[in-house]
Design a protein around this motif. Structure first.
Motif, mmCIF file in Angstrom:
data_model
loop_
_atom_site.group_PDB
_atom_site.id
_atom_site.type_symbol
_atom_site.label_atom_id
_atom_site.label_comp_id
_atom_site.label_asym_id
_atom_site.label_seq_id
_atom_site.Cartn_x
_atom_site.Cartn_y
_atom_site.Cartn_z
ATOM 1 N N LYS A 85 0.815 -1.220 0.000
ATOM 2 C CA LYS A 85 0.000 0.000 0.000
ATOM 3 C C LYS A 85 0.848 1.268 0.000
ATOM 4 O O LYS A 85 0.313 2.388 -0.048
ATOM 5 C CB LYS A 85 -0.899 0.009 1.232
ATOM 6 C CG LYS A 85 -2.036 -0.988 1.214
ATOM 7 C CD LYS A 85 -3.237 -0.462 0.445
ATOM 8 C CE LYS A 85 -3.914 0.679 1.194
ATOM 9 N NZ LYS A 85 -5.129 1.147 0.502
ATOM 10 N N GLU A 87 2.512 2.519 2.496
ATOM 11 C CA GLU A 87 2.177 3.296 3.678
ATOM 12 C C GLU A 87 2.923 2.745 4.888
ATOM 13 O O GLU A 87 3.534 1.666 4.829
ATOM 14 C CB GLU A 87 0.666 3.288 3.923
ATOM 15 C CG GLU A 87 0.053 1.907 4.111
ATOM 16 C CD GLU A 87 -1.477 1.952 4.121
ATOM 17 O OE1 GLU A 87 -2.057 2.769 3.372
ATOM 18 O OE2 GLU A 87 -2.080 1.159 4.875
ATOM 19 N N GLU A 122 -1.358 1.582 7.919
ATOM 20 C CA GLU A 122 -2.054 2.812 8.316
ATOM 21 C C GLU A 122 -3.543 2.809 7.952
ATOM 22 O O GLU A 122 -4.387 3.283 8.712
ATOM 23 C CB GLU A 122 -1.368 4.016 7.675
ATOM 24 C CG GLU A 122 -1.887 5.354 8.152
ATOM 25 C CD GLU A 122 -1.093 6.507 7.559
ATOM 26 O OE1 GLU A 122 -1.271 7.641 8.029
ATOM 27 O OE2 GLU A 122 -0.304 6.264 6.609
ATOM 28 N N SER A 123 -3.886 2.227 6.794
ATOM 29 C CA SER A 123 -5.281 2.245 6.346
ATOM 30 C C SER A 123 -6.074 1.024 6.804
ATOM 31 O O SER A 123 -7.239 0.872 6.438
ATOM 32 C CB SER A 123 -5.337 2.336 4.822
ATOM 33 O OG SER A 123 -4.752 1.182 4.231
#
Length: 424
Positions: A85, A87, A122-123
């Motif tokens: 991702k 991230e 993070e997501s």
């Protein structure tokens, strides 16, 4: 909805352990009418995991990722997903507090490495794990939701049933009612079963499936939608009528489960004397809680001496007919039953292989007997070109079926198309 699965771990990839998780997930989803369309196994390598997540996320709608959520350095699923991702990993405060409380509640000191399990992409949306220290999480990547689950089977099963299935039902609007009927068969090949059932005209919404798990083949009759569900009993009746004695249980995973269900709290008692099956018949029953309500004893009388001294088999029978014979297993069954005056007794004696056979009694020859309070029933079967384990498992299944048929008041000895018998 297109469902896929990514299984992680070097021990799975190298064959050091059997991936029972993948089989359980696929079967559980199939019972909901959702077929797993693709599955891969990836080792504990960060780049390989990242690439697998990215590549499959272009094809699937939902991907179950199993494993790699533990506290050690080879548990890389969260880190690989963060890389996919692009991230950072972020500490999930809620799960950190859950970990601290879990270790305090169990009077255990938490290793610093356990805190790694609270760091998620993070997501990510955290998915609760009420029975373990590894939380799950889900992340959207390209067109797919990737749903990360722990590798511990007990934890996985909880998460799939309590978290994953409700999620996909809500996310993808899976609201159509479904129903599944399972018929267990023995003694018939998968192709012959399909040949017998292929002329059957199935109503819309009902499909047949086959699952081979030797010595059983399971037939699944799946109904999707209320109209199809209403016709499921009549279709099941037709299938059973076509297959006849091939069907040995309904909605049971094994014949051992069927026997346990019939004997549990029935008032009947069972004793078992095993030679070639080596405790397999007994062990499969002991897998079920409550088997002590009917199981008197299971004896592995492997040597001739034990058959004589424990079961009371006349040495002359062994001299005249040999250990693998109708006379011997009948005497074994009588002896096992007589010890505690059991209602029923099963016995086996055979040549499981790969060595030990002769021209008269080749490898795969097995004698099986059932003793009741009124009679003894016996047969000798031929199982050529089977592995040692398969000879034993088929023999156990036939022994169970003899007992099942006796409990139902049916003919104890029947012909199985894929299994030959010696003439008495």
């Amino acid at each position: 909805m297109k469902l896929e699965m990514i299984c992680t771990g070097e021990e799975v990839l190298s064959g050091q352990i059997i991936d029972t998780n993948a089989a359980w997930v696929a079967n559980t989803m199939m019972e909901l009418g959702i077929e797993t369309q693709h599955r891969i196994t990836v080792g504990d390598r960060l780049e390989d995991l990242k690439n697998a997540f990215i590549e499959r996320s272009h094809h699937a709608d939902v991907i179950i990722v199993n494993g790699g959520l533990g506290p050690t350095s080879d548990d890389m699923s969260a880190e690989a997903m963060a890389l996919a991702k692009s991230e950072e990993l972020v500490e999930n405060i809620e799960w950190r507090e859950t970990l601290v409380n879990w270790f305090a509640r169990n009077n255990r000191t938490m290793a610093k490495s356990n805190l790694k399990q609270a760091w998620l992409p993070e997501s990510a949306v955290m998915v609760d794990n009420p029975v373990g220290t590894a939380c799950g999480f889900r992340v959207k990547l390209n067109k797919a939701w990737l749903f990360f689950t722990p590798g511990v089977p007990f934890e996985l099963k909880h998460m799939i049933k309590e978290q994953f299935i409700p999620f996909i039902k809500e996310e993808y609007g899976i609201s159509e009612n479904t129903s599944l009927k399972k018929l267990l068969t023995i003694g018939h090949g998968e192709s012959s079963l399909e040949d017998s059932l292929s002329p059957l005209n199935l109503p819309d919404g009902i499909t047949l499936g086959y699952r081979s798990s030797m010595p059983h083949i399971e037939i699944k009759i799946f109904a999707r939608g209320d109209k199809a569900i209403s016709k499921l009993p009549s279709v099941t009746k037709k299938v059973k009528s076509i297959l006849g004695i091939a069907v040995v249980a309904e909605d049971r995973p094994t014949l051992a489960a069927e026997i346990h269900n019939r004997l549990y709290q029935s008032g009947f008692s069972l004793s078992i004397a095993e030679s070639c099956t080596g405790g397999l018949i007994t062990s499969q029953l002991i897998d079920f809680a409550g088997s002590s309500s009917y199981l008197h004893h299971g004896l592995v009388t492997y040597s001739n001496e034990s058959k004589v001294k424990i079961l009371g088999v006349n040495p002359q029978i062994l001299d005249d007919y040999g250990a693998v014979s109708i006379a011997t297993v009948e005497a074994m069954a009588r002896g096992a039953r007589d010890i505690l005056d059991s209602d029923f007794a099963l016995s086996t004696s055979g040549i499981a292989g790969p060595d030990g056979g002769s021209d008269d009694k080749p490898v795969g020859t097995v004698a099986i007997a059932l003793a009741t309070k009124h009679a003894v029933y016996s047969q000798m079967i031929k199982l050529p070109s089977r592995s040692r384990q398969l000879v034993r498992s088929i023999s156990a299944a036939i022994a169970y079926d003899m007992l099942r048929r006796a409990l139902l008041g049916e003919a104890v000895i029947v012909d199985y198309p894929s299994i030959s018998r010696f003439a008495k």
